[in-house]
Scaffold this motif. Structure first.
Motif, PDB file in Angstrom:
ATOM      1  N   THR A 257       1.204  16.463  68.181  1.00 57.60           N
ATOM      2  CA  THR A 257       1.856  15.405  67.410  1.00 57.60           C
ATOM      3  C   THR A 257       1.326  14.032  67.808  1.00 57.60           C
ATOM      4  O   THR A 257       1.065  13.178  66.947  1.00 57.60           O
ATOM      5  N   ARG A 258       1.135  13.818  69.114  1.00 52.94           N
ATOM      6  CA  ARG A 258       0.596  12.528  69.565  1.00 52.94           C
ATOM      7  C   ARG A 258      -0.872  12.377  69.160  1.00 52.94           C
ATOM      8  O   ARG A 258      -1.318  11.295  68.780  1.00 52.94           O
ATOM      9  N   THR A 259      -1.639  13.448  69.258  1.00 52.36           N
ATOM     10  CA  THR A 259      -3.073  13.355  68.966  1.00 52.36           C
ATOM     11  C   THR A 259      -3.340  13.167  67.484  1.00 52.36           C
ATOM     12  O   THR A 259      -4.170  12.331  67.093  1.00 52.36           O
ATOM     13  N   LEU A 260      -2.642  13.923  66.639  1.00 57.03           N
ATOM     14  CA  LEU A 260      -2.898  13.864  65.205  1.00 57.03           C
ATOM     15  C   LEU A 260      -2.077  12.789  64.501  1.00 57.03           C
ATOM     16  O   LEU A 260      -2.413  12.389  63.381  1.00 57.03           O
ATOM     17  N   GLY A 261      -0.986  12.371  65.124  1.00 56.61           N
ATOM     18  CA  GLY A 261      -0.176  11.322  64.504  1.00 56.61           C
ATOM     19  C   GLY A 261       0.641  11.794  63.325  1.00 56.61           C
ATOM     20  O   GLY A 261       1.107  10.964  62.528  1.00 56.61           O
ATOM     21  N   VAL A 262       0.829  13.079  63.164  1.00 59.39           N
ATOM     22  CA  VAL A 262       1.641  13.634  62.081  1.00 59.39           C
ATOM     23  C   VAL A 262       2.601  14.644  62.680  1.00 59.39           C
ATOM     24  O   VAL A 262       2.508  15.013  63.856  1.00 59.39           O
ATOM     25  N   GLU A 263       3.546  15.098  61.863  1.00 57.56           N
ATOM     26  CA  GLU A 263       4.517  16.083  62.332  1.00 57.56           C
ATOM     27  C   GLU A 263       3.840  17.435  62.474  1.00 57.56           C
ATOM     28  O   GLU A 263       3.205  17.933  61.537  1.00 57.56           O
ATOM     29  N   VAL A 264       3.969  18.028  63.649  1.00 60.07           N
ATOM     30  CA  VAL A 264       3.300  19.288  63.953  1.00 60.07           C
ATOM     31  C   VAL A 264       4.333  20.268  64.499  1.00 60.07           C
ATOM     32  O   VAL A 264       5.191  19.901  65.313  1.00 60.07           O
ATOM     33  N   SER A 265       4.246  21.500  64.057  1.00 60.40           N
ATOM     34  CA  SER A 265       5.062  22.579  64.610  1.00 60.40           C
ATOM     35  C   SER A 265       4.139  23.703  65.055  1.00 60.40           C
ATOM     36  O   SER A 265       3.151  24.014  64.380  1.00 60.40           O
ATOM     37  N   VAL A 266       4.452  24.291  66.195  1.00 61.84           N
ATOM     38  CA  VAL A 266       3.633  25.343  66.778  1.00 61.84           C
ATOM     39  C   VAL A 266       4.500  26.579  66.959  1.00 61.84           C
ATOM     40  O   VAL A 266       5.632  26.489  67.453  1.00 61.84           O
ATOM     41  N   HIS A 267       3.968  27.732  66.557  1.00 63.90           N
ATOM     42  CA  HIS A 267       4.705  28.992  66.644  1.00 63.90           C
ATOM     43  C   HIS A 267       3.771  30.068  67.181  1.00 63.90           C
ATOM     44  O   HIS A 267       2.551  29.986  67.017  1.00 63.90           O
ATOM     45  N   PRO A 268       4.331  31.091  67.814  1.00 63.48           N
ATOM     46  CA  PRO A 268       3.486  32.202  68.278  1.00 63.48           C
ATOM     47  C   PRO A 268       2.755  32.857  67.113  1.00 63.48           C
ATOM     48  O   PRO A 268       3.330  33.099  66.050  1.00 63.48           O
ATOM     49  N   GLY A 269       1.483  33.127  67.313  1.00 63.93           N
ATOM     50  CA  GLY A 269       0.686  33.791  66.291  1.00 63.93           C
ATOM     51  C   GLY A 269       0.564  35.278  66.547  1.00 63.93           C
ATOM     52  O   GLY A 269       1.085  35.813  67.533  1.00 63.93           O
ATOM     53  N   ARG A 270      -0.132  35.965  65.655  1.00 59.73           N
ATOM     54  CA  ARG A 270      -0.263  37.414  65.745  1.00 59.73           C
ATOM     55  C   ARG A 270      -1.708  37.828  65.931  1.00 59.73           C
ATOM     56  O   ARG A 270      -2.113  38.889  65.488  1.00 59.73           O
ATOM     57  N   GLY A 271      -2.489  36.999  66.573  1.00 49.08           N
ATOM     58  CA  GLY A 271      -3.857  37.388  66.876  1.00 49.08           C
ATOM     59  C   GLY A 271      -4.834  36.901  65.825  1.00 49.08           C
ATOM     60  O   GLY A 271      -4.473  36.583  64.686  1.00 49.08           O
ATOM     61  N   LEU A 272      -6.082  36.801  66.252  1.00 43.91           N
ATOM     62  CA  LEU A 272      -7.161  36.381  65.370  1.00 43.91           C
ATOM     63  C   LEU A 272      -8.185  37.504  65.269  1.00 43.91           C
ATOM     64  O   LEU A 272      -8.374  38.269  66.217  1.00 43.91           O
ATOM     65  N   PRO A 273      -8.847  37.613  64.155  1.00 43.72           N
ATOM     66  CA  PRO A 273      -9.880  38.641  64.036  1.00 43.72           C
ATOM     67  C   PRO A 273     -11.042  38.350  64.964  1.00 43.72           C
ATOM     68  O   PRO A 273     -11.291  37.198  65.340  1.00 43.72           O
ATOM     69  N   PRO A 274     -11.784  39.365  65.375  1.00 46.12           N
ATOM     70  CA  PRO A 274     -12.935  39.137  66.264  1.00 46.12           C
ATOM     71  C   PRO A 274     -13.946  38.195  65.623  1.00 46.12           C
ATOM     72  O   PRO A 274     -14.229  38.261  64.428  1.00 46.12           O
ATOM     73  N   GLY A 275     -14.477  37.296  66.432  1.00 49.20           N
ATOM     74  CA  GLY A 275     -15.450  36.331  65.949  1.00 49.20           C
ATOM     75  C   GLY A 275     -14.858  35.068  65.384  1.00 49.20           C
ATOM     76  O   GLY A 275     -15.606  34.120  65.069  1.00 49.20           O
ATOM     77  N   ALA A 276     -13.531  35.013  65.232  1.00 49.17           N
ATOM     78  CA  ALA A 276     -12.905  33.801  64.713  1.00 49.17           C
ATOM     79  C   ALA A 276     -12.966  32.701  65.758  1.00 49.17           C
ATOM     80  O   ALA A 276     -12.899  32.961  66.964  1.00 49.17           O
ATOM     81  N   PRO A 277     -13.103  31.423  65.339  1.00 51.95           N
ATOM     82  CA  PRO A 277     -13.152  30.332  66.316  1.00 51.95           C
ATOM     83  C   PRO A 277     -11.821  30.185  67.041  1.00 51.95           C
ATOM     84  O   PRO A 277     -10.754  30.493  66.494  1.00 51.95           O
TER      85      PRO A 277
END
Length: 243
Positions: free
Chosen positions: A49-69
Protein backbone atom coordinates in the motif's frame (compact mmCIF):
# COMPACT_ATOMS: atom_id res chain seq x y z
CA UNK A 1 -55.71 -13.82 32.31
CA UNK A 2 -54.39 -16.19 29.68
CA UNK A 3 -51.82 -18.93 30.09
CA UNK A 4 -50.33 -18.14 26.69
CA UNK A 5 -46.53 -17.95 26.82
CA UNK A 6 -44.54 -16.04 24.18
CA UNK A 7 -40.90 -16.87 23.52
CA UNK A 8 -38.72 -14.65 21.35
CA UNK A 9 -35.70 -15.97 19.47
CA UNK A 10 -33.13 -14.34 17.26
CA UNK A 11 -33.52 -15.06 13.57
CA UNK A 12 -31.16 -17.71 12.20
CA UNK A 13 -27.95 -16.45 10.67
CA UNK A 14 -27.72 -16.66 6.89
CA UNK A 15 -25.75 -19.59 5.57
CA UNK A 16 -22.20 -18.56 4.74
CA UNK A 17 -21.06 -19.81 1.37
CA UNK A 18 -17.30 -20.26 1.13
CA UNK A 19 -16.02 -19.52 -2.33
CA UNK A 20 -13.60 -22.44 -2.44
CA UNK A 21 -11.37 -23.09 -5.38
CA UNK A 22 -9.49 -26.37 -5.84
CA UNK A 23 -5.72 -26.36 -6.03
CA UNK A 24 -4.15 -26.12 -9.43
CA UNK A 25 -3.07 -29.44 -10.85
CA UNK A 26 0.47 -28.15 -11.39
CA UNK A 27 0.72 -26.72 -7.87
CA UNK A 28 3.21 -28.33 -5.48
CA UNK A 29 1.67 -30.76 -3.00
CA UNK A 30 0.53 -29.44 0.33
CA UNK A 31 3.26 -29.97 2.92
CA UNK A 32 0.85 -29.79 5.85
CA UNK A 33 2.58 -26.76 7.31
CA UNK A 34 -0.05 -24.75 9.18
CA UNK A 35 2.35 -22.12 10.51
CA UNK A 36 0.46 -18.82 10.88
CA UNK A 37 1.50 -16.36 8.20
CA UNK A 38 -1.06 -13.67 9.10
CA UNK A 39 1.49 -11.18 10.54
CA UNK A 40 3.62 -11.52 7.42
CA UNK A 41 0.61 -11.13 5.12
CA UNK A 42 -0.55 -8.00 6.94
CA UNK A 43 2.95 -6.50 6.80
CA UNK A 44 3.16 -7.21 3.06
CA UNK A 45 -0.22 -5.58 2.57
CA UNK A 46 0.93 -2.42 4.35
CA UNK A 47 4.21 -2.40 2.44
CA UNK A 48 2.49 -2.71 -0.94
CA UNK A 49 0.00 0.00 0.00
CA UNK A 50 2.83 2.41 0.82
CA UNK A 51 4.86 1.48 -2.27
CA UNK A 52 2.04 1.59 -4.81
CA UNK A 53 0.04 4.37 -3.19
CA UNK A 54 -3.28 2.59 -3.76
CA UNK A 55 -5.50 0.31 -1.71
CA UNK A 56 -4.02 -3.18 -1.67
CA UNK A 57 -5.32 -6.42 -0.20
CA UNK A 58 -3.24 -9.58 0.11
CA UNK A 59 -4.65 -13.09 0.51
CA UNK A 60 -3.16 -16.59 0.56
CA UNK A 61 -2.83 -18.00 -2.94
CA UNK A 62 -3.11 -21.54 -4.25
CA UNK A 63 0.20 -21.91 -6.01
CA UNK A 64 1.62 -20.87 -9.34
CA UNK A 65 2.25 -23.04 -12.37
CA UNK A 66 5.86 -24.07 -13.02
CA UNK A 67 7.84 -21.41 -14.83
CA UNK A 68 5.60 -18.56 -13.70
CA UNK A 69 7.43 -15.42 -12.50
CA UNK A 70 7.70 -14.90 -8.77
CA UNK A 71 6.21 -11.42 -9.10
CA UNK A 72 3.30 -11.00 -11.50
CA UNK A 73 4.17 -8.76 -14.42
CA UNK A 74 0.89 -6.92 -13.85
CA UNK A 75 2.26 -5.67 -10.52
CA UNK A 76 5.57 -4.74 -12.15
CA UNK A 77 3.69 -2.77 -14.82
CA UNK A 78 1.69 -0.99 -12.12
CA UNK A 79 4.85 0.00 -10.25
CA UNK A 80 6.46 1.20 -13.50
CA UNK A 81 3.36 3.27 -14.29
CA UNK A 82 3.47 4.92 -10.88
CA UNK A 83 7.20 5.66 -10.97
CA UNK A 84 7.11 6.96 -14.54
CA UNK A 85 4.16 9.26 -13.85
CA UNK A 86 1.51 7.38 -15.85
CA UNK A 87 -2.21 7.11 -15.19
CA UNK A 88 -2.80 4.12 -12.93
CA UNK A 89 -6.54 4.15 -13.64
CA UNK A 90 -5.93 3.16 -17.25
CA UNK A 91 -5.25 -0.54 -17.78
CA UNK A 92 -1.81 -1.40 -19.10
CA UNK A 93 -2.13 -2.82 -22.59
CA UNK A 94 1.34 -4.36 -22.76
CA UNK A 95 2.83 -5.92 -19.61
CA UNK A 96 5.90 -7.45 -21.24
CA UNK A 97 9.12 -5.58 -21.77
CA UNK A 98 12.36 -4.75 -20.01
CA UNK A 99 10.88 -1.92 -17.92
CA UNK A 100 8.08 -4.10 -16.58
CA UNK A 101 10.41 -6.99 -15.75
CA UNK A 102 12.89 -4.65 -14.04
CA UNK A 103 10.20 -3.09 -11.83
CA UNK A 104 8.77 -6.51 -10.99
CA UNK A 105 12.27 -7.58 -9.90
CA UNK A 106 12.66 -4.45 -7.74
CA UNK A 107 9.31 -5.10 -6.12
CA UNK A 108 10.26 -8.71 -5.50
CA UNK A 109 13.54 -7.75 -3.82
CA UNK A 110 11.71 -5.32 -1.57
CA UNK A 111 9.07 -7.83 -0.53
CA UNK A 112 11.56 -10.68 -0.12
CA UNK A 113 13.62 -8.65 2.34
CA UNK A 114 10.50 -7.95 4.40
CA UNK A 115 9.40 -11.58 4.23
CA UNK A 116 12.77 -12.85 5.44
CA UNK A 117 12.60 -10.57 8.47
CA UNK A 118 9.08 -11.65 9.43
CA UNK A 119 9.09 -15.27 8.27
CA UNK A 120 7.56 -17.31 11.13
CA UNK A 121 9.85 -19.60 13.02
CA UNK A 122 9.37 -23.32 12.72
CA UNK A 123 8.11 -23.14 9.13
CA UNK A 124 8.63 -26.09 6.83
CA UNK A 125 7.36 -24.81 3.51
CA UNK A 126 10.06 -23.49 1.16
CA UNK A 127 7.89 -20.67 -0.21
CA UNK A 128 4.53 -18.98 0.07
CA UNK A 129 2.25 -17.78 -2.74
CA UNK A 130 -0.04 -14.80 -2.21
CA UNK A 131 -2.71 -13.15 -4.34
CA UNK A 132 -2.57 -9.36 -4.53
CA UNK A 133 -5.50 -7.11 -5.42
CA UNK A 134 -4.65 -3.43 -6.01
CA UNK A 135 -7.63 -1.11 -6.42
CA UNK A 136 -6.40 1.76 -8.60
CA UNK A 137 -9.78 3.40 -9.34
CA UNK A 138 -13.48 2.76 -9.06
CA UNK A 139 -14.22 -0.59 -10.69
CA UNK A 140 -10.57 -0.75 -11.86
CA UNK A 141 -8.11 -3.10 -10.17
CA UNK A 142 -4.87 -4.91 -10.86
CA UNK A 143 -4.60 -8.54 -9.82
CA UNK A 144 -1.45 -10.58 -9.61
CA UNK A 145 0.30 -13.25 -7.57
CA UNK A 146 3.62 -13.17 -5.77
CA UNK A 147 5.77 -16.06 -4.61
CA UNK A 148 8.21 -15.47 -1.76
CA UNK A 149 10.89 -17.97 -0.82
CA UNK A 150 11.76 -18.84 2.75
CA UNK A 151 14.97 -17.43 4.23
CA UNK A 152 17.97 -19.69 4.40
CA UNK A 153 18.58 -21.38 7.71
CA UNK A 154 20.97 -19.28 9.77
CA UNK A 155 24.43 -20.68 10.34
CA UNK A 156 24.59 -21.70 14.02
CA UNK A 157 27.06 -19.78 16.11
CA UNK A 158 29.64 -22.21 17.45
CA UNK A 159 30.38 -21.78 21.15
CA UNK A 160 33.95 -20.96 22.08
CA UNK A 161 36.06 -24.08 22.40
CA UNK A 162 38.45 -24.31 25.30
CA UNK A 163 41.94 -24.90 24.02
CA UNK A 164 42.92 -27.10 26.92
CA UNK A 165 46.03 -29.11 26.19
CA UNK A 166 46.15 -27.68 22.65
CA UNK A 167 47.27 -24.40 24.20
CA UNK A 168 50.69 -25.93 24.87
CA UNK A 169 51.18 -26.50 21.14
CA UNK A 170 51.14 -22.76 20.39
CA UNK A 171 54.58 -21.33 19.53
CA UNK A 172 55.72 -18.65 21.98
CA UNK A 173 58.85 -16.50 21.75
CA UNK A 174 60.48 -15.86 25.11
CA UNK A 175 63.16 -13.33 26.01
CA UNK A 176 65.90 -14.08 28.56
CA UNK A 177 67.64 -11.17 30.29
CA UNK A 178 71.27 -12.25 30.78
CA UNK A 179 72.34 -9.06 32.55
CA UNK A 180 70.68 -6.38 34.60
CA UNK A 181 72.71 -3.40 35.83
CA UNK A 182 71.56 0.06 36.88
CA UNK A 183 74.23 2.69 36.14
CA UNK A 184 74.11 6.47 36.37
CA UNK A 185 73.80 8.36 33.12
CA UNK A 186 77.14 10.13 33.75
CA UNK A 187 79.02 6.83 33.40
CA UNK A 188 77.91 6.25 29.82
CA UNK A 189 78.17 9.83 28.54
CA UNK A 190 79.61 10.83 26.23
CA UNK A 191 78.83 7.76 24.12
CA UNK A 192 81.58 6.86 21.70
CA UNK A 193 82.91 3.77 19.93
CA UNK A 194 85.08 1.62 22.18
CA UNK A 195 83.36 2.68 25.41
CA UNK A 196 83.30 -0.24 27.83
CA UNK A 197 80.32 -0.43 30.16
CA UNK A 198 80.81 -3.02 32.89
CA UNK A 199 77.81 -5.00 34.09
CA UNK A 200 77.13 -7.93 36.34
CA UNK A 201 75.53 -11.07 34.97
CA UNK A 202 72.22 -12.03 36.55
CA UNK A 203 72.64 -15.01 38.84
CA UNK A 204 69.05 -15.98 38.06
CA UNK A 205 68.16 -14.71 34.59
CA UNK A 206 64.48 -13.71 34.25
CA UNK A 207 62.48 -15.23 31.41
CA UNK A 208 60.14 -12.59 29.97
CA UNK A 209 56.85 -12.98 28.15
CA UNK A 210 55.43 -9.62 27.13
CA UNK A 211 55.41 -7.39 30.18
CA UNK A 212 55.52 -10.25 32.67
CA UNK A 213 58.26 -12.42 34.08
CA UNK A 214 57.32 -16.08 33.86
CA UNK A 215 60.40 -17.96 35.08
CA UNK A 216 64.08 -17.96 36.02
CA UNK A 217 66.79 -19.61 33.89
CA UNK A 218 70.54 -20.08 33.57
CA UNK A 219 72.74 -20.49 30.54
CA UNK A 220 73.89 -23.92 29.46
CA UNK A 221 76.59 -24.27 26.74
CA UNK A 222 75.85 -26.42 23.69
CA UNK A 223 78.43 -28.51 21.79
CA UNK A 224 78.21 -26.23 18.74
CA UNK A 225 79.20 -23.19 20.80
CA UNK A 226 75.72 -21.77 21.28
CA UNK A 227 74.02 -21.20 24.60
CA UNK A 228 70.60 -22.30 25.74
CA UNK A 229 68.55 -21.05 28.65
CA UNK A 230 67.42 -23.78 31.00
CA UNK A 231 64.42 -23.06 33.24
CA UNK A 232 65.32 -23.35 36.91
CA UNK A 233 62.12 -22.04 38.49
CA UNK A 234 58.73 -20.66 37.47
CA UNK A 235 57.40 -17.37 38.73
CA UNK A 236 54.78 -15.00 37.36
CA UNK A 237 54.90 -11.29 38.14
CA UNK A 238 54.57 -8.04 36.20
CA UNK A 239 57.77 -6.28 35.24
CA UNK A 240 56.38 -2.77 35.37
CA UNK A 241 57.49 0.19 33.27
CA UNK A 242 60.61 -0.52 31.26
CA UNK A 243 62.82 1.87 29.28
Amino acid sequence: MSNLLIRTEAPPEPDFVDSWRPRLAESPPDDGDDTPFEPLIMALEDELTRTLGVEVSVHPGRGLPPGAPDIALELGALLATIRLGGDVSRPVGQISGVVTVRHAKLLGEQLTGLAHRLWPAGRRRPSITLDVLATVAEDVSVVGSIRLTAPADPVPVLPPVTLGAALFELPVRLAVRIADEAVPLARILPLQPGLIIPFNACPDMPVLLGDHQVAFANLTPLPDGRQQASITATVLKPIGDRV
